[in-house]
Design a protein around this motif. Structure first.
Motif, PDB file in Angstrom:
ATOM      1  N   VAL B  29      96.404  71.505  69.522  1.00 26.54           N
ATOM      2  CA  VAL B  29      94.815  70.789  69.463  1.00 26.54           C
ATOM      3  C   VAL B  29      93.966  71.664  68.414  1.00 26.54           C
ATOM      4  CG1 VAL B  29      93.186  68.660  69.129  1.00 26.54           C
ATOM      5  CG2 VAL B  29      95.277  68.577  70.476  1.00 26.54           C
ATOM      6  N   ASP B  30      93.849  72.139  67.648  1.00 27.12           N
ATOM      7  CA  ASP B  30      92.637  72.446  67.012  1.00 27.12           C
ATOM      8  C   ASP B  30      91.584  72.501  66.188  1.00 27.12           C
ATOM      9  OD1 ASP B  30      90.839  74.603  66.963  1.00 27.12           O
ATOM     10  OD2 ASP B  30      91.809  75.008  65.176  1.00 27.12           O
ATOM     11  N   ILE B  31      90.072  71.550  66.642  1.00 30.19           N
ATOM     12  CA  ILE B  31      88.770  70.974  67.145  1.00 30.19           C
ATOM     13  C   ILE B  31      87.858  71.570  65.543  1.00 30.19           C
ATOM     14  CG2 ILE B  31      86.633  69.650  67.383  1.00 30.19           C
ATOM     15  CD1 ILE B  31      88.263  68.608  69.547  1.00 30.19           C
ATOM     16  N   GLN B  33      84.852  72.075  62.565  1.00 26.08           N
ATOM     17  CA  GLN B  33      84.303  70.879  62.074  1.00 26.08           C
ATOM     18  C   GLN B  33      84.170  70.597  60.370  1.00 26.08           C
ATOM     19  OE1 GLN B  33      81.722  70.564  63.514  1.00 26.08           O
ATOM     20  NE2 GLN B  33      82.135  71.282  65.144  1.00 26.08           N
ATOM     21  N   ARG B  34      83.149  69.604  60.068  1.00 28.65           N
ATOM     22  CA  ARG B  34      83.316  69.331  58.806  1.00 28.65           C
ATOM     23  C   ARG B  34      81.557  69.132  58.388  1.00 28.65           C
ATOM     24  NH1 ARG B  34      85.110  63.376  58.648  1.00 28.65           N
ATOM     25  NH2 ARG B  34      84.528  63.785  60.515  1.00 28.65           N
ATOM     26  N   ARG B  35      81.642  68.839  56.739  1.00 26.62           N
ATOM     27  CA  ARG B  35      80.168  69.286  56.244  1.00 26.62           C
ATOM     28  C   ARG B  35      79.192  68.368  57.123  1.00 26.62           C
ATOM     29  NH1 ARG B  35      77.329  68.129  50.797  1.00 26.62           N
ATOM     30  NH2 ARG B  35      77.902  65.531  51.126  1.00 26.62           N
ATOM     31  N   GLY B  37      78.494  69.061  60.308  1.00 23.76           N
ATOM     32  CA  GLY B  37      78.575  69.038  61.485  1.00 23.76           C
ATOM     33  C   GLY B  37      79.652  68.146  62.700  1.00 23.76           C
ATOM     34  N   GLY B  38      79.953  67.235  62.104  1.00 22.72           N
ATOM     35  CA  GLY B  38      80.998  66.256  62.862  1.00 22.72           C
ATOM     36  C   GLY B  38      82.514  67.116  62.815  1.00 22.72           C
ATOM     37  N   PRO B  39      82.969  66.970  63.819  1.00 22.86           N
ATOM     38  CA  PRO B  39      84.714  67.637  63.911  1.00 22.86           C
ATOM     39  C   PRO B  39      85.383  66.600  63.356  1.00 22.86           C
ATOM     40  CG  PRO B  39      83.879  66.522  66.252  1.00 22.86           C
ATOM     41  CD  PRO B  39      83.504  65.790  64.726  1.00 22.86           C
ATOM     42  N   TYR B  40      86.709  67.568  62.927  1.00 18.92           N
ATOM     43  CA  TYR B  40      88.543  66.465  62.128  1.00 18.92           C
ATOM     44  C   TYR B  40      88.697  67.943  63.206  1.00 18.92           C
ATOM     45  CZ  TYR B  40      90.055  70.297  59.240  1.00 18.92           C
ATOM     46  OH  TYR B  40      89.681  72.297  58.636  1.00 18.92           O
ATOM     47  N   LEU B  55      96.606  66.003  61.263  1.00 18.44           N
ATOM     48  CA  LEU B  55      95.335  65.674  60.562  1.00 18.44           C
ATOM     49  C   LEU B  55      94.219  64.823  60.823  1.00 18.44           C
ATOM     50  CD1 LEU B  55      94.823  67.688  56.674  1.00 18.44           C
ATOM     51  CD2 LEU B  55      94.591  68.407  59.832  1.00 18.44           C
ATOM     52  N   TRP B  57      90.734  62.708  60.730  1.00 16.97           N
ATOM     53  CA  TRP B  57      89.411  62.337  60.123  1.00 16.97           C
ATOM     54  C   TRP B  57      88.471  61.409  60.408  1.00 16.97           C
ATOM     55  CZ3 TRP B  57      89.621  67.429  57.275  1.00 16.97           C
ATOM     56  CH2 TRP B  57      90.544  67.960  56.661  1.00 16.97           C
ATOM     57  N   ARG B  64      90.818  62.882  69.656  1.00 19.00           N
ATOM     58  CA  ARG B  64      90.296  64.024  70.699  1.00 19.00           C
ATOM     59  C   ARG B  64      90.422  63.488  72.404  1.00 19.00           C
ATOM     60  NH1 ARG B  64      85.178  66.369  71.527  1.00 19.00           N
ATOM     61  NH2 ARG B  64      83.354  64.467  71.074  1.00 19.00           N
TER      62      ARG B  64
ATOM     63  N   ARG D  34      82.137  75.119  53.342  1.00 21.34           N
ATOM     64  CA  ARG D  34      81.980  73.186  53.197  1.00 21.34           C
ATOM     65  C   ARG D  34      81.910  72.661  51.991  1.00 21.34           C
ATOM     66  NH1 ARG D  34      76.057  72.454  55.113  1.00 21.34           N
ATOM     67  NH2 ARG D  34      75.467  73.669  53.973  1.00 21.34           N
ATOM     68  N   TYR D  40      78.733  77.444  56.124  1.00 24.71           N
ATOM     69  CA  TYR D  40      77.985  77.262  57.312  1.00 24.71           C
ATOM     70  C   TYR D  40      78.489  78.657  57.470  1.00 24.71           C
ATOM     71  CZ  TYR D  40      82.501  76.221  59.511  1.00 24.71           C
ATOM     72  OH  TYR D  40      83.740  76.322  59.935  1.00 24.71           O
ATOM     73  N   TRP D  57      74.420  74.645  60.381  1.00 20.31           N
ATOM     74  CA  TRP D  57      73.939  73.791  58.955  1.00 20.31           C
ATOM     75  C   TRP D  57      73.488  73.715  58.273  1.00 20.31           C
ATOM     76  CZ3 TRP D  57      79.392  72.779  59.279  1.00 20.31           C
ATOM     77  CH2 TRP D  57      80.273  72.811  60.978  1.00 20.31           C
ATOM     78  N   TYR D  82      82.811  70.247  72.231  1.00 19.17           N
ATOM     79  CA  TYR D  82      83.664  70.504  71.338  1.00 19.17           C
ATOM     80  C   TYR D  82      84.739  70.850  72.032  1.00 19.17           C
ATOM     81  CZ  TYR D  82      81.147  68.127  67.826  1.00 19.17           C
ATOM     82  OH  TYR D  82      80.100  67.182  66.722  1.00 19.17           O
ATOM     83  N   ASN D  83      85.758  69.774  72.116  1.00 17.30           N
ATOM     84  CA  ASN D  83      87.771  70.570  72.758  1.00 17.30           C
ATOM     85  C   ASN D  83      86.656  71.754  73.578  1.00 17.30           C
ATOM     86  OD1 ASN D  83      90.016  70.924  72.427  1.00 17.30           O
ATOM     87  ND2 ASN D  83      89.922  72.505  71.243  1.00 17.30           N
TER      88      ASN D  83
ATOM     89  N   ARG F  35      85.804  67.568  53.738  1.00 13.59           N
ATOM     90  CA  ARG F  35      85.605  66.052  54.329  1.00 13.59           C
ATOM     91  C   ARG F  35      86.197  65.243  53.383  1.00 13.59           C
ATOM     92  NH1 ARG F  35      80.069  62.931  55.464  1.00 13.59           N
ATOM     93  NH2 ARG F  35      79.975  62.727  53.145  1.00 13.59           N
TER      94      ARG F  35
END
Lengths: 328, 328, 328, 328, 328, 328
Positions: B29-31, B33-35, B37-40, B55, B57, B64, D34, D40, D57, D82-83, F35
């Motif tokens: 698993v790889d975490i 970053q999205r815009r 600051g939230g992760p996917y 994936l 989202w 996770r 992003r 970022y 960010w 995270y993770n 995202r």
């Protein structure tokens, strides 16, 4: 003097305390000094069954003209035993004219029958399914000069199968084994058979076998892999239409059969067929080298062979007997 | 969800544009970053037929916790195609309790039938002539725990036969081939068969197979060769009288089967039988590695495999068809 | 003839121009030719202090039955000097019955006192804290047969400590040094001590010391690392409860003490204790080899030793004197 | 912002869910995209206790001017998890003027006290018996600039002791150990001590330590062995009369301390003292590398370290406790 | 006896069946046994044109005091032919006082004229543009002692240019070739010329040439690369202001000219100039070794040289004639 | 769009903040996630002067059909600077039909003029004295298809001269240099010139140059050395009478030009001419690789190049200026 093949006094049959009158090949000669400055000769002479030391104490001046390395000479003398080894004290020696000498008597030969091996090779060709590959093999091996060379050539100068017909013996063994494994692994048997039959083909020009085995000039400057590649590609060019893909994969097997660059292989195996030919060639060579080392010792008393520089180890000579435990 | 083995949605059968509801093992698993600051999450999930990217989202914080490497999870989502590769967009995921998971579904397995391979192995033992050797092999392989481990163990972590029952498949192949060659070269077949059947025996303790293959602590600190030597010598000690010479030569085969010191072999082959076991082990491993690399590519369009770090080369994928050209 | 140990004529004390009447081990014999075909003998004879050439000009036929390599013979003759080297011209020689020969006189021995070394070894065992490890070591070394073998065994055939009690001298030196360094680096001293005491233990069966040092069959086919691993694991099995973790780490030290695969090490060190034992074993062996090469030269005139094939270099013999500059 | 050394927020003490206001060195910066094309920043920041990922960010355009690798910046943000790994989300960042930065806070440092190590080094010099050698060492180490460089220099860029004062720590450890072993083997301790103290001396010019460790131009083009040889021979030249033999043997130790040509050693050890310095340097480096790898893992749960590219293996982390079992 | 240089009987001109009265260097002496225990002597004697075997049957006791390796002796005897090789039977021999011996007659010498080579070297220096580099080279080579040593030194003990003035011949050839290639590749010719002229400079102290070539103590313990680096850096220090960058790059060329660590190079080439000097040094050495091997054989009949251990191969002796086909 | 060669916007001339409308080759494409699950594209595009990153945020679905690796596309967008590197944000992209694309614009090319190089090559042929060799070279190079291939082929895929006409540039450089050295060492210049001109000839079939450089199937399975040997021997066969000795020595040069087995050389050089061709080929390749690495860095600020995996080192970029200091 000398006499027919049938009643010849082979080196392997010499007995201490007997008179000897026979022809031998001179392998090497060393001149050593006696008291008073006069020399005596210590030579190694042999035939295809082995070698023995010969000493000349008399007529040294005359006989050192006769005992030249590479020449076959008729010898009169006596067999003696010193330090657990036989030696021949030579009284007379006479050079034989080259044309009267049958080289085959004086160079080591395959223990297998070349006639039988040659038939097996031809059967292997006949059983090839692919008509292009079979035609190519026929064209190459049906040439009388090729047959003549291929039946007598050694497979190496010293490592393994370093004797008359050694190339033929090695080639038939490798091809037979590899064909069976090609079936086991689901590979193309025709490519494997052709690759095996031709993998050392160039050795017929790389090595010269007289009373000893030497490299030719072409052998040293060009080598057996390029020589056989040049020859086989020319033969392919003489056929009407040989598939390009078959040519490419067959040439690849030849060019890759030494396996790794450091063993003089211009390519490394990139098909399963090339990998198989390489590995069975390697297995057959090493196995023959080990079995020859074990057999080379006359006495069964010693548990270990002398240190083998080729295998870089001593080999254990105590054998558990061969047995047969199932059908394959 | 998930469901019976028969109607399972295997990774190899996924199609773009379909909904998916099935259980898979989480490989990694790889975490990211999205815009804002939230992760996917970008995970790799799989079963014994292959692997695919997944994936996440939505519900990232919750999922996770669920998607942990090594765990089997029930997944709901959709199969999509990006950049010529499939991926699964996951909406829901739920961990399955360990006791409900059949590991065999999630780890790669031998394409051959383990049942059949096990029978072949037992036939090979039955056909051993030497009663001492045969008794030793029976004693070792008739143990239920050994059978259980040996039937599922892989032969390696990544090189070749790196899948469930890979050890069994490799062992039967090596033994069958080597027994035939022992006959060809006039060696002791019983020693060869015993050496082959036991040469990688210690791998049942060296590797651990769950949903992936890992080394055990003993595997790294002691290794399969010493472990199998310790075990087999103890088994020999339990027999009434096992000939000392047979023990010596058998242990030698095990200790020498990696061939050269640099491959972790504490001994180098000093008997023809040890040489043969080493070379056929090597052949079978490399051949399997090459055939697996060729088969690993789904498309027949590409003439070459990707660069194989194990074989250190690209492999040519254009095959000339297997054929059969004679009886061996 | 020969006589008591005290008044023996040692090889190192021979003087040119004196008569000699003493027993020596025959190392090798070469039969060479004189004028007229008669042989003379050139042998190497020796005792634990060195070797000298012996020549036989008379009674050759009789004496070459007597002078067999490996045998101890009573010799009468004269010491002469030729080409800056001593040689013995032998007039008479008589084989000694095996049972009357004290091998210890004829094979090189440790310069250190084996009695003292054995006490040091036992003190090292007594100072082990971990009761399981201490009990294991006691059990192994208190066996009378083991003591007998371990006190006389050499540590090698030619590299270093290749003499009677060489194994004991090397073992005590390695253990003493490594225990001090284990403290320096904060490691577990008990594991280090046990690993050092046992690292070459198998050499008691790998080498045979009579009047010379030879490998045994088991030594060549199985090797000292597997032999000691099998023996020690059996001894561990005889103890009531030996911690599994201690066993694993101890076996690892033994299996990894050659450091790298290419030196026949089935494992490479993966714990600091295993790394330490390997590196101090290596240091002690190389240092002994270098100091022995320097000491082997009788004359202090030469600045350099002859080329050492073992160290692959010449060693500088001009020494700055040992000194003591602080407490450690 | 930032604040005194005493109440600093070290990387090793960060906790998720807390606000952070502290200065850190920027190790590297990566600009990622992003949605909408805006970037970022993902940076690695650290101090002498460790490293952590920092994400930006907001104010990206402004902050990417600030976050330059090699610079020390004052950071405001929040620590998140995270993770299973901590990261810092950065709100503000401001470059600190170079003159206000104490590099020592931002580069890894020896865990040992440099003050104490320096005293130990001087004691080692004082205890040298040979007045010439002692005078040479005093002359070299009493130079204020040398002291300054030698006290802070690392011993390597990444292999072992790759931190502030690493050279000093390594030098004292090697010298202490080797002096003890010089006594054990009866060697000249003064030569050994001088060789150890000076063996890596040239590293004070080979490596540059700011907030990271880099090679200098001279380091890459000339190297520490030639640099220290040039310097020390010049210092010898400044002394009135330094014995030629001592100079020759000392220079030899320096030139041979890498042991083998392939490790960049222009000479190989040809005296016991040179052999000892080489082998203890090697031991101390490898032992430190292994112990650092074990300690680098924060959690004691894992039995194995990640694969170490330097040691080319995984290291076993389960330690049996250090103990003390005798006086040395 | 002996006589002037002009009418000397050179070894290369000896003819069987003639009387001989001339002085030769003794290379080695072997004492062998005749019947009755008396010894005879087999020596190798030579001059700068070659070597021949000498046998002493009379006055052995007296003459073995005379024939000491390294000494030059006046010999009376007869030239004979045995086993296709000449040998000298010695009747009388008398040691010559050291001071009356011209070593140059007895050690192999460059076929080129040292006077001319020395002029070429000085021209190469004069043509250097960079005044700092030119001044440094003048300072070094205008020293009378340096000139004396440099004009006679060999370039190696056995590999290539292993004869009087070999260093000078090799240095001029390398510099001339490399200067041309520096222009071809657009490099700095002055650095290349200086690097070439100085690359083996330390050999004037590494090797000692009397009637044979031997390593000095400093040669073995320090080596020519460090010795020349120490010397040249001292010379640079004596100049008023030598640019630091020129010094760095020049020292780098010297330290890197063996190319790879395994050839004892403390640095590897990191500038084009250093790469060029290394590769032309290598080319000139190997080319000279091959051309010397071809020329070493007196007879043009043999197509191949004996196996060369230095080049690890046989060399083909059939030459296509040199020709000239264009202006360069 | 795009437009004439003369006013083309080359990659090397791009400036941040400008609009761009030009055609480029697509080297690779990576699809990454934004995202909401939508992808954006990160591609590498380039021409013969360099490469740049291109980002697609809009019309992703449409443009990922267009941006296929290997294709040339017309691009509209804007040049921006991020993290000290330029990138192109793409708004539109359109595939160009293959027939309208001039590959020469999109693959790196020799900085030298191919026209001039080709003339130099022909002059080198004309100046060959030996009529057989000259005729063979004419026959080979006057073929229009050969000329076409040879003028555009690269000399390698990545190591050195890995660009259009690289083979021609390398061949002319090697031949020019080696001819001069053949004169210096008194070798046969004609053989050397022919060997140089043909040594990499087979690369015209081994590598394929479109918008990138790839190996052909024959290149991987047969290799350039066997391919050129087969071709040249066929050409020799077409000539009336080509001397066997010249053929043997020429083929030897080709087969031995990689120098050592481990570099895929089926033979090692056994004549001075073969040694020279090998060593100058090696020199020219390494020198070009190093000079290309130095030139590849746009900024002169950095003293060192990035680590070069081909040369296995960093290269020093501070150059002392080229100068000319004499006539050669």
């Amino acid at each position: 003097m000398g006499g027919g093949h049938g009643k010849r006094s082979w080196v392997k049959d010499l007995r201490a305390g007997t008179d000897l009158e026979e022809s031998f090949a001179v392998r090497s000669v060393d001149i050593r000094q006696r008291r008073g400055g006069g020399p005596y000769l210590a030579a190694t002479i042999g035939d295809r069954t082995g070698e023995v030391t010969a000493l000349v104490w008399q007529n040294v001046d005359q006989l050192r003209e006769v005992l030249e390395p590479g020449r076959v000479v008729a010898v009169k003398g006596q067999v003696q035993r010193y330090n657990q080894q036989l030696q021949v004290v030579v009284r007379q020696a006479e050079a034989l004219p080259d044309e009267s000498v049958d080289d085959a008597l004086f160079v080591r030969s395959s223990a297998a029958d070349p006639e039988l091996l040659w038939k097996q090779l031809n059967t292997l060709i006949e059983e090839v399914n692919d008509p292009d590959v079979r035609q190519l093999l026929f064209r190459i091996f049906s040439d009388a000069e090729v047959e003549n060379l291929f039946r007598s050539a050694p497979a190496a100068r010293s490592m393994h199968h370093a004797f008359r017909s050694g190339l033929l013996e090695h080639t038939v063994s490798v091809t037979t084994v590899a064909r069976g494994l090609a079936r086991h692994y689901g590979l193309n048997q025709d490519l494997v058979v052709a690759g095996c039959l031709l993998h050392d083909f160039g050795k017929i020009w790389e090595l010269e076998i007289g009373t000893s085995i030497e490299y030719t000039d072409d052998g040293r400057l060009i080598g057996h892999i390029p020589m056989e590649t040049l020859f086989i590609d020319k033969k392919i060019g003489e056929l009407k239409k040989f598939p390009a893909e078959t040519r490419r994969q067959l040439l690849h097997i030849l060019l890759a059969h030494h396996g790794e660059y450091e063993f003089g292989s211009p390519r490394r195996p990139k098909t399963p067929e090339a990998l198989l030919v390489h590995m069975i060639d390697n297995l057959d060579s090493k196995m023959a080298g080990m079995l020859e080392a074990i057999a080379a010792q006359g006495s069964d008393d010693e548990a270990w062979t002398p240190y083998s520089r080729i295998l870089e180890r001593h080999i254990y000579r105590r054998r558990m007997p061969a047995n047969d435990n199932g059908d394959d």
